[in-house]
Design an enzyme around this catalytic site. Structure first.
Site, PDB file in Angstrom:
ATOM      1  N   ASP A  24     -95.664 -34.596 -32.279  1.00 47.16           N
ATOM      2  CA  ASP A  24     -94.708 -35.934 -32.453  1.00 47.16           C
ATOM      3  C   ASP A  24     -93.308 -35.314 -32.444  1.00 47.16           C
ATOM      4  O   ASP A  24     -92.701 -35.036 -33.725  1.00 47.16           O
ATOM      5  CB  ASP A  24     -95.227 -36.709 -33.672  1.00 47.16           C
ATOM      6  CG  ASP A  24     -94.309 -38.057 -33.950  1.00 47.16           C
ATOM      7  OD1 ASP A  24     -93.483 -37.908 -33.110  1.00 47.16           O
ATOM      8  OD2 ASP A  24     -94.379 -38.592 -34.906  1.00 47.16           O
TER       9      ASP A  24
ATOM     10  N   TYR B  25     -93.764 -49.680 -34.737  1.00 48.22           N
ATOM     11  CA  TYR B  25     -92.190 -49.672 -34.364  1.00 48.22           C
ATOM     12  C   TYR B  25     -91.796 -51.143 -34.724  1.00 48.22           C
ATOM     13  O   TYR B  25     -92.468 -51.920 -34.750  1.00 48.22           O
ATOM     14  CB  TYR B  25     -91.953 -49.443 -33.089  1.00 48.22           C
ATOM     15  CG  TYR B  25     -92.045 -47.862 -32.423  1.00 48.22           C
ATOM     16  CD1 TYR B  25     -90.968 -47.063 -33.002  1.00 48.22           C
ATOM     17  CD2 TYR B  25     -93.185 -47.482 -31.723  1.00 48.22           C
ATOM     18  CE1 TYR B  25     -91.362 -45.616 -32.606  1.00 48.22           C
ATOM     19  CE2 TYR B  25     -93.224 -46.003 -31.337  1.00 48.22           C
ATOM     20  CZ  TYR B  25     -92.402 -45.289 -32.109  1.00 48.22           C
ATOM     21  OH  TYR B  25     -92.554 -44.039 -31.402  1.00 48.22           O
TER      22      TYR B  25
ATOM     23  N   GLN C 127    -100.197 -36.101 -34.080  1.00 47.33           N
ATOM     24  CA  GLN C 127     -98.916 -35.904 -35.134  1.00 47.33           C
ATOM     25  C   GLN C 127     -98.310 -34.317 -34.859  1.00 47.33           C
ATOM     26  O   GLN C 127     -97.236 -34.496 -34.943  1.00 47.33           O
ATOM     27  CB  GLN C 127     -99.469 -35.809 -36.482  1.00 47.33           C
ATOM     28  CG  GLN C 127     -99.489 -37.118 -37.023  1.00 47.33           C
ATOM     29  CD  GLN C 127     -99.827 -37.104 -38.829  1.00 47.33           C
ATOM     30  OE1 GLN C 127    -100.151 -36.246 -39.163  1.00 47.33           O
ATOM     31  NE2 GLN C 127     -99.809 -38.400 -39.135  1.00 47.33           N
TER      32      GLN C 127
ATOM     33  N   ARG D 287     -98.035 -42.627 -31.868  1.00 44.01           N
ATOM     34  CA  ARG D 287     -98.253 -42.184 -33.277  1.00 44.01           C
ATOM     35  C   ARG D 287     -99.566 -42.348 -33.946  1.00 44.01           C
ATOM     36  O   ARG D 287     -99.872 -43.213 -34.767  1.00 44.01           O
ATOM     37  CB  ARG D 287     -97.311 -43.111 -34.148  1.00 44.01           C
ATOM     38  CG  ARG D 287     -95.675 -42.412 -34.342  1.00 44.01           C
ATOM     39  CD  ARG D 287     -94.857 -42.294 -33.206  1.00 44.01           C
ATOM     40  NE  ARG D 287     -93.752 -41.449 -33.559  1.00 44.01           N
ATOM     41  CZ  ARG D 287     -92.629 -41.843 -34.078  1.00 44.01           C
ATOM     42  NH1 ARG D 287     -92.398 -43.249 -34.426  1.00 44.01           N
ATOM     43  NH2 ARG D 287     -91.613 -40.992 -34.411  1.00 44.01           N
TER      44      ARG D 287
ATOM     45  N   SER E 277     -90.772 -37.526 -34.513  1.00 46.63           N
ATOM     46  CA  SER E 277     -90.611 -37.282 -35.741  1.00 46.63           C
ATOM     47  C   SER E 277     -90.012 -35.993 -36.281  1.00 46.63           C
ATOM     48  O   SER E 277     -89.187 -35.835 -37.140  1.00 46.63           O
ATOM     49  CB  SER E 277     -92.037 -37.247 -36.439  1.00 46.63           C
ATOM     50  OG  SER E 277     -92.544 -38.582 -36.533  1.00 46.63           O
TER      51      SER E 277
HETATM   52  P1  NAD Z   1     -87.481 -45.635 -35.214  1.00 43.29           P
HETATM   53  O1  NAD Z   1     -86.483 -44.491 -34.980  1.00 43.29           O
HETATM   54  O2  NAD Z   1     -87.896 -46.423 -33.712  1.00 43.29           O
HETATM   55  O3  NAD Z   1     -86.331 -46.821 -36.038  1.00 43.29           O
HETATM   56  C1  NAD Z   1     -85.841 -46.232 -37.323  1.00 43.29           C
HETATM   57  C2  NAD Z   1     -86.058 -47.219 -38.397  1.00 43.29           C
HETATM   58  O4  NAD Z   1     -85.357 -48.547 -38.110  1.00 43.29           O
HETATM   59  C3  NAD Z   1     -87.700 -47.929 -38.295  1.00 43.29           C
HETATM   60  O5  NAD Z   1     -88.032 -47.486 -39.700  1.00 43.29           O
HETATM   61  C4  NAD Z   1     -87.482 -49.374 -37.730  1.00 43.29           C
HETATM   62  O6  NAD Z   1     -88.255 -50.402 -38.658  1.00 43.29           O
HETATM   63  C5  NAD Z   1     -85.979 -49.694 -38.325  1.00 43.29           C
HETATM   64  N1  NAD Z   1     -85.506 -50.799 -37.961  1.00 43.29           N
HETATM   65  C6  NAD Z   1     -85.424 -51.306 -36.396  1.00 43.29           C
HETATM   66  N2  NAD Z   1     -84.753 -52.270 -36.391  1.00 43.29           N
HETATM   67  C7  NAD Z   1     -84.323 -52.729 -37.602  1.00 43.29           C
HETATM   68  C8  NAD Z   1     -83.260 -53.777 -38.013  1.00 43.29           C
HETATM   69  N3  NAD Z   1     -82.975 -54.567 -37.248  1.00 43.29           N
HETATM   70  N4  NAD Z   1     -83.035 -53.745 -39.290  1.00 43.29           N
HETATM   71  C9  NAD Z   1     -83.380 -52.678 -40.277  1.00 43.29           C
HETATM   72  N5  NAD Z   1     -84.045 -51.894 -39.864  1.00 43.29           N
HETATM   73  C10 NAD Z   1     -84.727 -51.775 -38.653  1.00 43.29           C
HETATM   74  O7  NAD Z   1     -88.566 -45.448 -36.100  1.00 43.29           O
HETATM   75  P2  NAD Z   1     -89.353 -44.049 -36.443  1.00 43.29           P
HETATM   76  O8  NAD Z   1     -88.617 -43.346 -37.361  1.00 43.29           O
HETATM   77  O9  NAD Z   1     -89.728 -43.434 -35.098  1.00 43.29           O
HETATM   78  O10 NAD Z   1     -90.840 -44.776 -36.983  1.00 43.29           O
HETATM   79  C11 NAD Z   1     -91.436 -45.821 -36.422  1.00 43.29           C
HETATM   80  C12 NAD Z   1     -92.882 -45.725 -36.964  1.00 43.29           C
HETATM   81  O11 NAD Z   1     -93.618 -45.067 -36.515  1.00 43.29           O
HETATM   82  C13 NAD Z   1     -92.698 -46.002 -38.534  1.00 43.29           C
HETATM   83  O12 NAD Z   1     -93.893 -46.900 -38.910  1.00 43.29           O
HETATM   84  C14 NAD Z   1     -93.203 -44.578 -38.787  1.00 43.29           C
HETATM   85  O13 NAD Z   1     -93.894 -44.467 -40.167  1.00 43.29           O
HETATM   86  C15 NAD Z   1     -94.269 -44.335 -37.776  1.00 43.29           C
HETATM   87  N6  NAD Z   1     -94.891 -43.115 -37.436  1.00 43.29           N
HETATM   88  C16 NAD Z   1     -96.137 -42.813 -37.661  1.00 43.29           C
HETATM   89  C17 NAD Z   1     -96.654 -41.594 -37.339  1.00 43.29           C
HETATM   90  C18 NAD Z   1     -97.942 -41.216 -37.278  1.00 43.29           C
HETATM   91  O14 NAD Z   1     -98.662 -41.920 -37.761  1.00 43.29           O
HETATM   92  N7  NAD Z   1     -98.312 -40.037 -36.708  1.00 43.29           N
HETATM   93  C19 NAD Z   1     -95.587 -40.703 -37.025  1.00 43.29           C
HETATM   94  C20 NAD Z   1     -94.148 -41.038 -37.221  1.00 43.29           C
HETATM   95  C21 NAD Z   1     -93.811 -42.197 -37.470  1.00 43.29           C
END
Ligand code: NAD
Length: 381
Positions: free
Chosen positions: A130, A229, A127, A122, A133
């Site tokens: 990804d 994550y 991006q 990420r 996402s």
């Molecule tokens: P994911 O699908 O792995 O998880 C979904 C959400 O569940 C996450 O926000 C996580 O914090 C939450 N979660 C996990 N355990 C939990 C618990 N016990 N209670 C409550 N919530 C809980 O996550 P994702 O949507 O793939 O995103 C992961 C990270 O990557 C985020 O910080 C997102 O902003 C980041 N991201 C960055 C980029 C980039 O910079 N290019 C792109 C996409 C996502």
């Protein structure tokens, strides 16, 4: 170099790894594209559209696997497909490598150079690639539409001559990509929305979408890893989280759960006692169903009613919106291919963060550090 696009074989899978538009772009860069007959059908892309884009239609998967240097897929290959890939083929798919040890071992043994789209780091440069996402965005949107359809109430507040209807109250647990889209979609439909995540850094993002953030102090010092994550909670933190959520969940008509921790079973956030405490007619949509579910009563790919609460456990919502899901996934895949293929030849730089993150097997070995660590942890458990 020939890029092959097979027809997806997983039940209900309607996406295709390259669209005619994406194929045309790759043809322009000097690549040859082979498409299995009917591969785009589920996403409404006819063979003729691929041909017009400069691709060649091949009659079946056997022909495709025999000719392609690179096979691009949406779903991970079945054991049979993995056997049919030629030695040395490059494979790009959503491999779910961290939780697929047998497949990964098989790909290594068969000397397949495999890339898991889920392993793309990420970082800003990646991006465009990804796929987690691009597909999670669709799942978050669709989850709310399912909830709205299933709820015996309006989402928006209405003031009518026959009386006032209060807005539905929606809680979105897990405010990552899917969760934030679910929050935005529920807001657009007029619901009152709350978001919750174990990572406090998302509070601002939740609030910027016009929702409120539920904050509990679980005593978690570092909620996220260096990839952004969530980390898994300890047993005690998890128990406290369940208790706090049980208290809060009673106040909501709809709960959308999206909480995931990469490579691990989904955290159990909504217990059966919590469901029993919810108002009759409430709806849960559990987007973590594929990883075991955030709700204890979720059944994957089923809709069940427990204690008068309707619980949906969809495992592949992106496949229900195959046009946009394929469009975005195809862009993700094309961008990865542009990174890996230079002057129509494969150039793998294992020092590059993207290759390091996404390459799972190469030259007979498992090369991904994350995958090796996950398998070692599993063995020692
Ligand atoms: P994911 O699908 O792995 O998880 C979904 C959400 O569940 C996450 O926000 C996580 O914090 C939450 N979660 C996990 N355990 C939990 C618990 N016990 N209670 C409550 N919530 C809980 O996550 P994702 O949507 O793939 O995103 C992961 C990270 O990557 C985020 O910080 C997102 O902003 C980041 N991201 C960055 C980029 C980039 O910079 N290019 C792109 C996409 C996502």
């Amino acid at each position: 170099m020939k890029i092959g696009v097979p027809r997806e074989t997983a039940p209900g899978e309607r996406r295709v790894a390259l669209t005619p538009e994406a194929a045309a772009g790759l043809v322009k860069s000097g690549l040859e594209i082979l498409v299995e007959r009917g591969a785009g059908e589920g996403a409404f892309h006819a063979d003729a559209a691929f041909e017009a884009a400069g691709a060649r239609i091949v009659p079946d998967a056997t022909t495709l696997f025999a000719q392609a240097d690179v096979v691009v897929k949406v779903q991970k290959p079945t054991p049979d497909e993995a056997e049919r890939l030629r030695e040395g083929t490059v494979l790009v798919a959503l491999l779910q490598a961290l939780t697929s040890p047998e497949l990964v071992q098989r790909l290594a043994t068969r000397r397949i150079t495999s890339f898991g789209m889920e392993g793309i780091p990420r970082i800003s440069r990646a991006q465009k690639m990804d796929a987690l996402s691009s597909q999670a965005n669709i799942a978050g949107y669709k989850a709310v539409l399912i909830a709205a359809e299933s709820l015996a109430k309006f989402f928006p507040m209405l003031m009518t001559a026959a009386g006032t209807v209060f807005a539905a109250r929606v809680l979105v647990i897990g405010a990552g990509v899917a969760g934030l889209q679910a929050i935005a979609t529920a807001r657009r439909l007029g619901a009152q929305v709350w978001g919750y995540d174990v990572r406090p850094v998302v509070k601002e993002q939740v609030e910027s979408l016009g929702a409120r953030f539920l904050a509990f102090d679980l005593g978690v010092a570092e909620a996220e890893d260096k990839g952004g994550y969530a980390k898994a909670l300890s047993a005690e933190q998890s128990r406290r989280q369940q208790e706090m959520l049980a208290e809060k969940t009673k106040e909501f008509d709809v709960v959308v759960t999206t909480a995931l921790v990469p490579g691990r079973p989904a955290p159990r956030l909504v217990t059966k006692e919590t469901v029993a405490g919810m108002r009759p007619g409430s709806v849960i949509v559990d987007l973590a169903a594929e990883a075991g579910g955030n709700c204890e009563l979720t059944e994957p790919d089923r809709i069940v009613v427990r204690h008068d609460v309707t619980i949906h456990g969809p495992t592949n919502l992106p496949a229900t919106m195959p046009v946009h899901a394929s469009q975005l996934y195809a862009r993700n895949v094309s961008e990865l291919l542009r990174e890996l293929v230079k002057d129509a030849a494969l150039k793998l730089d294992f020092e590059d963060e993207i290759v390091k993150g996404a390459c799972v097997t190469h030259a007979g070995e498992i090369v991904s550090d994350a995958v090796k660590a996950a398998f070692a942890a599993k063995k020692s458990a």
